[in-house]
Design a protein around this motif. Structure first.
Motif, short mmCIF file in Angstrom:
data_model
loop_
_atom_site.label_atom_id
_atom_site.label_comp_id
_atom_site.label_asym_id
_atom_site.label_seq_id
_atom_site.Cartn_x
_atom_site.Cartn_y
_atom_site.Cartn_z
N GLU A 84 7.29 5.68 -4.51
CA GLU A 84 6.97 4.29 -4.21
C GLU A 84 7.70 3.34 -5.17
N GLU A 85 7.88 3.81 -6.39
CA GLU A 85 8.59 3.02 -7.40
C GLU A 85 10.05 2.80 -6.95
N ARG A 88 10.12 0.33 -4.07
CA ARG A 88 9.93 -1.04 -4.56
C ARG A 88 11.20 -1.58 -5.19
N VAL A 100 6.51 -2.89 1.36
CA VAL A 100 6.64 -1.50 0.91
C VAL A 100 5.48 -0.65 1.45
N GLY A 101 4.28 -1.23 1.46
CA GLY A 101 3.11 -0.49 1.93
C GLY A 101 3.26 0.00 3.35
N VAL A 104 5.49 3.04 3.29
CA VAL A 104 4.77 4.15 2.64
C VAL A 104 3.83 4.79 3.66
N ALA A 110 2.64 8.26 0.67
CA ALA A 110 1.54 8.20 -0.30
C ALA A 110 1.28 9.58 -0.90
#
Lengths: 306, 258
Positions: A84-85, A88, A100-101, A104, A110
């Motif tokens: 996720e980093e 982003r 971003v969510g 994901v 996740a």
């Protein structure tokens, strides 16, 4: 503005229509990745012309890059970064990134949690690669072997995502050696082998051109010498006989009673015992076999340089 | 076309925002990595404490109090740790994992990537200073040179970081990741022991004159001139500039994305 892209690799001309999915299909080492990397501006062509979104990928690279999304065949992240980093970070390089969510969730990232990139599974790395290619809301997406290493369920989810992108107006160019992927997704398929274009068309045009039906003959022991030629003579010019391997043949043409009778008679005459005789529709696999005399090799689990 | 979830809206973020994101990301990854922290902070602290103890017991002969002579050199060592060794190793593995190639297809331009890396190095330098300076003060460091000395030291840090980072990138851009890992550590050790960075050149006897051209000695000299005498040492700074320019020229010719 013109969306049409002209791509050249060793006398090969490819054109991609806006808002479509184009598959570049070929075995390992056919030049698929080279073709893609030439469009992405990583490689300067020795000859010919490449235009992507009307731009020269090398000379106009800075103008082109923000408009395209690139998914590499492998890697493409810091070894210690979390999924996720990384996503982003790439989002922060773009003016109007996707949330971003959303990515994901759609790509099931996740589950990667705080695991560093180098310890993610091949399929997780592929999904992160696709997410980072998408996050900048590109007009044109280049994806290299997008589903290599993914399990079947996630592959289907990825296909649905690529179809949704097309519906939203994104143009996609993908390389694959999965025939199923090309048949299911692509509006247009370019079959390349050894750096040359050997066939081009919609999946329907490619598989239904000429003889639409096939007979596959598998025998118990290797064929006698000159087997394809004698069978071809027995069947006549309306069919085409191609060797798959020492114990199987592909016959393209009318799969009717007459063809089957001739095949049976030929088997009896040459003392070969059929193990399987299968009627079917011509697939892209068959097209590739007819054009090159070789089978598309099975992909390795991790995918290799194309 | 109606707006769907993925309707194209491409564009690059402003360069300043991209560089900031890149610098913060690289800083975070560097500070998260244990080996990097060892090289960036633990080794300089050990060199300082060990050197001061050895000086008190008469193990090394120095022109002045050990802590006053050694602290500028240890700060120079910290620059070398981060700008050369950490940067080279990190960049080598970035190439190996295709990160450099991936960013090469992102809106971040090549100079943005370099600015981001430089930014990360400077942030880590600040962290190193925050740790090293209080340790030195606790050991009794009395910096000479006053405000001029501090400014001269900051100048030396900037020029030294430029020189060492161009050399680090040169190594990372041409060797394989494993070879970079080995070579960056080896060069670091050799310069630490024989490069007149922590110990002044006078401690090396006749060889000291020859060592002056090394970037390690040049940075050590510039830091000592600044923080002991409050002087801008022009010749060492010019030597560092020469290394920076030569290194950058070689990097722009030889750096490979993959």
């Amino acid at each position: 503005m013109r969306y049409g892209d002209l791509v050249a690799v060793d006398h090969l001309d490819l054109r991609v229509e806006a808002g479509t999915i184009t598959a570049v299909l070929g075995p390992n080492g056919a030049g698929k990745t080279t073709t893609l990397e030439t469009c992405e501006g990583y490689r300067r062509p020795q000859g010919g012309t490449v235009r992507v979104l009307g731009l020269d990928p090398v000379r106009d690279r800075r103008a082109l890059l923000p408009r395209i999304g690139v998914m590499l065949q492998a890697g493409g992240a810091w070894s210690g970064v979390r999924a996720e980093e990384m996503l982003r970070h790439v989002a922060a390089l773009h003016a109007d990134p996707l949330p971003v969510g959303l990515l994901v969730e759609r790509l099931g990232l996740a589950e990667c949690g705080r695991t560093p990139f180098r310890r993610l599974s091949g399929g997780q790395q592929q999904r992160l690669g696709l997410a980072t290619a998408l996050v900048g809301r590109p007009e044109l997406l280049f994806v290299d072997e997008p589903t290599a290493g993914m399990d079947p369920a996630i592959r289907r989810t990825t296909w649905e995502l690529l179809e949704e992108l097309r519906a939203d107006g994104v143009t996609t160019v993908l390389t694959t050696h999965y025939l199923e992927e090309a048949e299911r997704l692509a509006d247009h398929v370019h079959v390349i082998d050894r750096g040359r274009l050997i066939a081009s068309g919609t999946p329907y045009e490619l598989t239904r051109a000429g003889g639409a039906t096939t007979v596959r003959l598998v025998v118990t022991k290797p064929f006698p010498p000159h087997a394809p030629a004698s069978l071809q003579t027995a069947l006549g010019p309306a069919t085409e006989v191609t060797t798959i391997n020492a114990q199987s043949l592909l016959i393209t043409g009318p799969a009717d009673a007459s063809t089957l009778a001739k095949v049976s008679a030929w088997c009896e005459q040459h003392g070969v015992l059929p193990e399987a005789l299968t009627l079917g529709q011509r697939t892209l696999e068959d097209v590739f076999l007819q054009l090159t005399g070789r089978v598309l090799t099975e992909p390795t689990p991790s995918g290799t340089a194309g | 076309m109606s707006a769907g979830t993925f309707t194209p809206s491409p564009g690059a973020a402003p360069l300043a925002r991209q560089v900031r994101a890149q610098a913060l990301m690289e800083t975070r990854l560097m500070l998260r990595n244990g080996e990097q922290l060892l090289v960036a902070i633990v080794i300089p602290v050990m060199a300082l404490v060990g050197g001061v103890i050895a000086g008190r017991r008469g193990g090394i002969e120095l022109d002045g109090r050990a802590v006053d002579v050694l602290t500028p050199g240890v700060l120079a060592l910290a620059v070398m740790s981060t700008a050369f060794t950490s940067l080279a190793i990190a960049t080598g593995f970035e190439r190996r994992y295709g990160l450099i190639k991936r960013l090469g297809a992102s809106p971040l331009p090549r100079h943005g990537l370099l600015l981001g890396k430089l930014g990360a190095i400077l942030v880590v330098h600040v962290v190193q200073g925050v740790v090293l300076v209080p340790v030195a003060l606790a050991l009794g460091w009395r910096p000479g040179g006053g405000a001029v000395g501090v400014l001269a030291a900051l100048l030396a840090v900037l020029v030294g970081a430029a020189a060492f980072s161009s050399l680090g990138l040169l190594m990372a851009g041409t060797l394989r990741a494993e070879a970079t890992l080995a070579a960056a550590n080896l060069v670091y050790l050799l310069l630490l022991v024989g490069g007149a960075v922590v110990l002044p050149r006078a401690s090396y006897g006749a060889a000291g004159e020859v060592l002056a051209v090394l970037p390690s000695a040049a940075l050590g000299d510039a830091m000592r001139a600044a923080l002991i005498d409050g002087r801008v040492a022009v010749v060492p700074l010019l030597i560092l500039v020469a290394w920076a320019v030569a290194g950058a020229a070689a990097v722009s010719r030889s750096f490979r994305w993959e």
